[in-house]
Design a protein around this motif. Structure first.
Motif, PDB file in Angstrom:
ATOM      1  N   LEU A 563       0.844  -1.193   0.000  1.00  0.00           N
ATOM      2  CA  LEU A 563       0.000   0.000   0.000  1.00  0.00           C
ATOM      3  C   LEU A 563       0.880   1.243   0.000  1.00  0.00           C
ATOM      4  N   GLU A 564       0.558   2.172  -0.895  1.00  0.00           N
ATOM      5  CA  GLU A 564       1.230   3.467  -0.910  1.00  0.00           C
ATOM      6  C   GLU A 564       0.191   4.567  -0.761  1.00  0.00           C
ATOM      7  N   LEU A 565       0.463   5.532   0.112  1.00  0.00           N
ATOM      8  CA  LEU A 565      -0.380   6.712   0.251  1.00  0.00           C
ATOM      9  C   LEU A 565       0.209   7.845  -0.570  1.00  0.00           C
ATOM     10  N   HIS A 566      -0.642   8.523  -1.309  1.00  0.00           N
ATOM     11  CA  HIS A 566      -0.217   9.637  -2.156  1.00  0.00           C
ATOM     12  C   HIS A 566      -1.065  10.860  -1.833  1.00  0.00           C
ATOM     13  N   ALA A 567      -0.481  12.040  -2.020  1.00  0.00           N
ATOM     14  CA  ALA A 567      -1.232  13.289  -1.903  1.00  0.00           C
ATOM     15  C   ALA A 567      -0.739  14.256  -2.971  1.00  0.00           C
ATOM     16  N   ARG A 568      -1.641  15.099  -3.434  1.00  0.00           N
ATOM     17  CA  ARG A 568      -1.314  16.105  -4.447  1.00  0.00           C
ATOM     18  C   ARG A 568      -2.080  17.400  -4.125  1.00  0.00           C
ATOM     19  N   PHE A 569      -1.801  18.427  -4.915  1.00  0.00           N
ATOM     20  CA  PHE A 569      -2.392  19.758  -4.713  1.00  0.00           C
ATOM     21  C   PHE A 569      -1.959  20.341  -3.364  1.00  0.00           C
ATOM     22  N   LEU A 570      -0.692  20.099  -3.000  1.00  0.00           N
ATOM     23  CA  LEU A 570      -0.149  20.625  -1.752  1.00  0.00           C
ATOM     24  C   LEU A 570       0.684  21.874  -2.035  1.00  0.00           C
ATOM     25  N   PRO A 571       0.918  22.734  -1.027  1.00  0.00           N
ATOM     26  CA  PRO A 571       1.873  23.826  -1.207  1.00  0.00           C
ATOM     27  C   PRO A 571       3.248  23.256  -1.562  1.00  0.00           C
ATOM     28  N   PRO A 572       3.942  23.833  -2.529  1.00  0.00           N
ATOM     29  CA  PRO A 572       5.243  23.289  -2.952  1.00  0.00           C
ATOM     30  C   PRO A 572       6.214  23.169  -1.777  1.00  0.00           C
ATOM     31  N   ASN A 573       6.899  22.038  -1.728  1.00  0.00           N
ATOM     32  CA  ASN A 573       7.970  21.780  -0.757  1.00  0.00           C
ATOM     33  C   ASN A 573       7.499  21.825   0.690  1.00  0.00           C
ATOM     34  N   SER A 574       6.204  21.615   0.914  1.00  0.00           N
ATOM     35  CA  SER A 574       5.680  21.666   2.278  1.00  0.00           C
ATOM     36  C   SER A 574       5.886  20.329   2.982  1.00  0.00           C
ATOM     37  N   ALA A 575       6.178  20.405   4.285  1.00  0.00           N
ATOM     38  CA  ALA A 575       6.317  19.193   5.099  1.00  0.00           C
ATOM     39  C   ALA A 575       4.950  18.706   5.534  1.00  0.00           C
ATOM     40  N   GLY A 576       4.833  17.406   5.746  1.00  0.00           N
ATOM     41  CA  GLY A 576       3.543  16.863   6.127  1.00  0.00           C
ATOM     42  C   GLY A 576       3.652  15.513   6.801  1.00  0.00           C
ATOM     43  N   LEU A 577       2.523  15.039   7.302  1.00  0.00           N
ATOM     44  CA  LEU A 577       2.435  13.744   7.967  1.00  0.00           C
ATOM     45  C   LEU A 577       1.204  13.006   7.451  1.00  0.00           C
ATOM     46  N   PHE A 578       1.380  11.768   7.018  1.00  0.00           N
ATOM     47  CA  PHE A 578       0.240  10.897   6.744  1.00  0.00           C
ATOM     48  C   PHE A 578      -0.217  10.266   8.062  1.00  0.00           C
ATOM     49  N   PHE A 579      -1.542  10.114   8.193  1.00  0.00           N
ATOM     50  CA  PHE A 579      -2.114   9.466   9.364  1.00  0.00           C
ATOM     51  C   PHE A 579      -3.050   8.350   8.929  1.00  0.00           C
ATOM     52  N   LEU A 580      -3.112   7.293   9.747  1.00  0.00           N
ATOM     53  CA  LEU A 580      -4.118   6.240   9.612  1.00  0.00           C
ATOM     54  C   LEU A 580      -4.911   6.211  10.908  1.00  0.00           C
ATOM     55  N   SER A 581      -6.235   6.072  10.807  1.00  0.00           N
ATOM     56  CA  SER A 581      -7.051   6.047  12.018  1.00  0.00           C
ATOM     57  C   SER A 581      -8.110   4.961  11.924  1.00  0.00           C
ATOM     58  N   SER A 582      -8.560   4.516  13.097  1.00  0.00           N
ATOM     59  CA  SER A 582      -9.583   3.466  13.148  1.00  0.00           C
ATOM     60  C   SER A 582     -10.989   4.033  13.065  1.00  0.00           C
ATOM     61  N   GLY A 583     -11.127   5.358  13.195  1.00  0.00           N
ATOM     62  CA  GLY A 583     -12.444   5.976  13.155  1.00  0.00           C
ATOM     63  C   GLY A 583     -12.401   7.312  12.456  1.00  0.00           C
ATOM     64  N   THR A 584     -13.523   8.009  12.454  1.00  0.00           N
ATOM     65  CA  THR A 584     -13.635   9.287  11.771  1.00  0.00           C
ATOM     66  C   THR A 584     -14.026  10.373  12.770  1.00  0.00           C
ATOM     67  N   GLY A 585     -13.865  11.616  12.353  1.00  0.00           N
ATOM     68  CA  GLY A 585     -14.243  12.754  13.158  1.00  0.00           C
ATOM     69  C   GLY A 585     -14.469  13.949  12.255  1.00  0.00           C
ATOM     70  N   SER A 586     -14.615  15.118  12.840  1.00  0.00           N
ATOM     71  CA  SER A 586     -14.783  16.356  12.082  1.00  0.00           C
ATOM     72  C   SER A 586     -14.458  17.518  13.006  1.00  0.00           C
ATOM     73  N   GLN A 587     -13.169  17.927  13.007  1.00  0.00           N
ATOM     74  CA  GLN A 587     -12.709  18.951  13.929  1.00  0.00           C
ATOM     75  C   GLN A 587     -11.930  20.017  13.170  1.00  0.00           C
ATOM     76  N   PRO A 588     -12.449  21.277  13.095  1.00  0.00           N
ATOM     77  CA  PRO A 588     -11.702  22.353  12.427  1.00  0.00           C
ATOM     78  C   PRO A 588     -10.388  22.614  13.173  1.00  0.00           C
ATOM     79  N   LEU A 589      -9.282  22.629  12.430  1.00  0.00           N
ATOM     80  CA  LEU A 589      -7.968  22.897  13.002  1.00  0.00           C
ATOM     81  C   LEU A 589      -7.139  23.631  11.955  1.00  0.00           C
ATOM     82  N   GLY A 590      -6.357  24.620  12.406  1.00  0.00           N
ATOM     83  CA  GLY A 590      -5.545  25.362  11.461  1.00  0.00           C
ATOM     84  C   GLY A 590      -6.410  25.985  10.390  1.00  0.00           C
ATOM     85  N   GLY A 591      -6.034  25.767   9.131  1.00  0.00           N
ATOM     86  CA  GLY A 591      -6.834  26.268   8.020  1.00  0.00           C
ATOM     87  C   GLY A 591      -7.730  25.223   7.407  1.00  0.00           C
TER      88      GLY A 591
END
Length: 662
Positions: A563-591
């Motif tokens: 399995l490979e995780l991919h992301a696109r449409f990101l700010p150029p050269n931005s750092a990031g973290l992939f996450f895996l979770s067992s459930g879902t939520g909906s919490q506004p954070l940052g932008g």
């Protein structure tokens, strides 16, 4: 022997410990820093797609995958035609049905009893129907699947369609004493209607659609050898008078269309059928009260003889227009296209450079693509000219070195935004991907050669993958990243032409098949495409103006660990973290918005490329202790958090996707 080559764009950064967390501050750390140490980077696994292979039958004629992706159903031309059902999750064959010999066949090897038939399989989630020496109705709701009925429909039945409500199958049966049109109850296999008629010789019909169905009507075509006309039969499945399916139009009793039957299409709203005969096109009203011929249109002769150089899909229809092409001038290898307004009868035309190959409408019906032996044309049907002449400047060159069966039964398929086109080039097949959004003229964005002559081309319904199939293998292209995966099979180069509908794609799976060697052995391969189901929780646009897009490649089969995780449409050269979770939520954070909940696994820091894309290979054997919950049968959710400009909240999130592990 099978060779595997792979091309993929990956920007796998070095580790930048805690960079994102330091910039984002406590909110991001508290929301996402719940897991123990992350993963170590690992190399991409090689066996990404293959799930099953079968070489035990003769050539594959047709393939379909059930809408829910559970089963693939194939029909192979064995001495007695075979129906095979494969479970896509395991790759196991769960049912094989060998047809029995029809009562009008003198021997199993009599070619007239059955043969190549590219429209030989139709499926729903609970049923499959296949054509061969006899018609097989399969129950896919049982475990394992089982045969419901075997129905004899004449010598070499030609075509089958299922009504939109999945209650009826209409079969354009074969020839002989039992030849004709059959309406079959999909629940139990009972024949509800039979109307005698004769199809044309099978050699002239390998690529033709001779049946079509909507919720309320079925249409079949037959050939009157005495008048050289195409006869049209229309069946109403549930007449208001009751009594079961009944014939509401039969042109064999009046006047048919001039020439051999070639193709039929029903408009998406089910109100009209368009029939393409060799020399005429007929528009028929399907209204349950006055089903009748609305108008006929005299065309240049259709590309019909010989069948090995014929075109396929010679008519398409939207709710507003139909389009059909013809062999305009065989002496100059010219084609001819007609477009007609269904309501008014206004007709547009153009002479084309090159003989007809294939045509397709975008799902909205707003754009028409036509492939000839020399070019790929595109017309905007929302902006047709006042006069009858179509603009012929909206094209790109794409020559083909062969025609008909040697050029692939389907050579152009499209979504609203993209088109995939194949063409033979000597002993190779060229696949090209075109962007339909950039301008009226298609813009080429991808091209690759594949060994072997073409069989088929397909695009997944969600527009994320394209696949081209040849006699020697297949090429899968991720349309989001334009990376490709080629599977090559070294087969006998002297094998005859491929007649198969050799590709079928589902958002999660694909199947490719064809003829293996000079003994006509079958090759059939299941292909894993990772399911990407977006959650209703959506983040917000980042500083690029887009919402970051997360998707997965490889396989969600735990035992394949690919399995490979991919992301696109990101700010150029931005750092990031992939996450895996067992459930879902909906919490506004940052932008943006965090859409994950439950147990959250944090993977190592990654850095996007200058183009704003990033990927990470997930090693399921090297997860933190909480990752032990990722087992077959569970659904986990993934999202990427990434740095962003201060005006956009310092950090943001991509969309979130659900991954069902098997």
């Amino acid at each position: 022997m099978k060779n595997r080559t792979q091309s993929r764009s990956s920007d796998l950064p070095g580790t930048l410990p805690h960079l994102l967390q330091r910039v984002a501050g406590p909110a991001l750390r508290s929301a996402c820093g719940l897991a123990a140490a992350g993963l170590a980077l690992s190399a991409s696994a090689a066996a990404q797609y293959t799930s099953f292979t079968d070489t035990t039958s003769l050539g594959t004629d047709d393939i379909q995958i059930t809408p829910n992706g559970r089963y693939a159903v194939t029909r192979s031309t064995a001495i007695l035609t075979e129906t095979d059902v494969f479970e896509m999750a395991t790759g196991q064959m769960v049912l094989r049905v060998d047809s029995t010999l029809g009562p009008d066949c003198s021997s199993p090897t009599n070619a007239s009893c059955s043969g190549p038939c590219n429209d030989a399989v139709e499926v729903t989630n609970s049923r499959a129907i296949t054509l061969g020496q006899q018609v097989q109705l399969i129950d896919l709701s049982t475990t394992p699947p089982s045969q419901i009925a075997e129905i004899y429909c004449g010598i070499f039945p030609r075509d089958v369609s299922i009504s939109s409500d999945e209650r009826y199958a209409i079969v354009r049966g074969g020839s002989g004493p039992s030849g004709g049109t059959y309406v079959i109850d999909m629940a139990n296999g009972n024949v509800l209607l039979y109307s005698a008629s004769e199809p044309q010789a099978w050699q002239l019909q390998l690529g033709n659609d001779l049946s079509a169905a909507s919720d309320f009507h079925g249409v079949t075509l037959s050939y009157d050898v005495f008048t050289d006309e195409t006869d049209v039969l229309v069946v109403e499945f549930d007449p208001s008078s009751g009594g079961g399916p009944s014939v509401v139009l039969d042109t064999s009793l009046t006047t048919g269309l001039a020439g051999d039957p070639m193709d039929v299409a029903i408009t998406p709203d089910g109100t009209h059928a368009v029939v393409r005969a060799e020399d005429e096109i007929g528009l028929y009203r399907l209204d349950g009260v006055n089903t009748t011929l609305v108008r006929r249109f005299s065309a240049f002769p259709g590309p019909i003889v010989p069948y090995a150089t014929a075109a396929f899909d010679t008519v398409v229809a939207s709710d507003r227009y139909w389009a059909s092409f013809s062999l305009g001038d065989p002496n100059t290898a010219a084609g001819y296209i007609n477009v007609q307004d269904i309501a008014t009868g206004m007709t547009w035309f153009a002479f084309l450079d090159g003989t007809p190959r294939d045509l397709a409408l975008t799902p909205s019906g707003n754009s028409l693509l036509v492939h000839t032996g020399r070019k790929i044309y595109r017309w905007d049907l929302t902006n047709l000219p006042v006069g009858p002449a179509l603009d012929i400047t909206t094209f790109l060159p794409f020559p083909a070195t062969a025609a008909g069966l040697l050029a692939g039964l389907d050579s152009v398929v499209c979504t609203e935004d993209l088109a995939a086109v194949i063409a033979p080039n000597g002993t190779e097949t060229r696949l090209r991907i075109y962007d339909l959004k950039a301008s009226t003229t298609p813009t080429r964005i991808f091209g690759q050669a594949i060994p072997g002559i073409p069989i088929d081309v397909e695009i997944t319904p969600d527009g994320t993958y394209a696949m081209a199939v040849t006699q020697e293998g297949y090429l899968v292209v991720d349309l989001r990243t334009l990376t490709s995966r080629l599977e090559v099979r070294r087969m006998d180069p002297n094998v005859g032409f491929p007649w198969a509908d050799g590709a079928f794609m589902h958002p999660k799976h694909a199947v490719a098949g064809g003829i293996g060697d000079i003994l006509w052995s079958n090759w059939l391969e299941g292909i894993d495409l990772v399911s990407r189901e977006e959650l209703s929780c959506r983040s917000f646009a980042n500083s690029t103006g887009e919402v970051g897009d997360l998707f997965a490649l490889g396989s969600t089969r735990v035992n394949e660990n690919d399995l490979e995780l991919h992301a696109r449409f990101l700010p150029p050269n931005s750092a990031g973290l992939f996450f895996l979770s067992s459930g879902t939520g909906s919490q506004p954070l940052g932008g943006g918005k965090l859409c994950l909940g439950g147990t959250i696994l944090r993977l190592p820091v990654v850095v996007a490329s200058a183009e704003g894309s990033v990927s990470f290979p997930v090693d399921l054997t090297n997860l933190p202790p909480a990752g032990a919950g990722i087992v077959a049968g569970t659904t986990w959710y993934s999202q990427l958090a990434h740095r962003d400009l201060p005006a956009f909240g310092f950090f943001n999130y991509t969309n979130a996707s659900a991954l069902l592990f098997e």
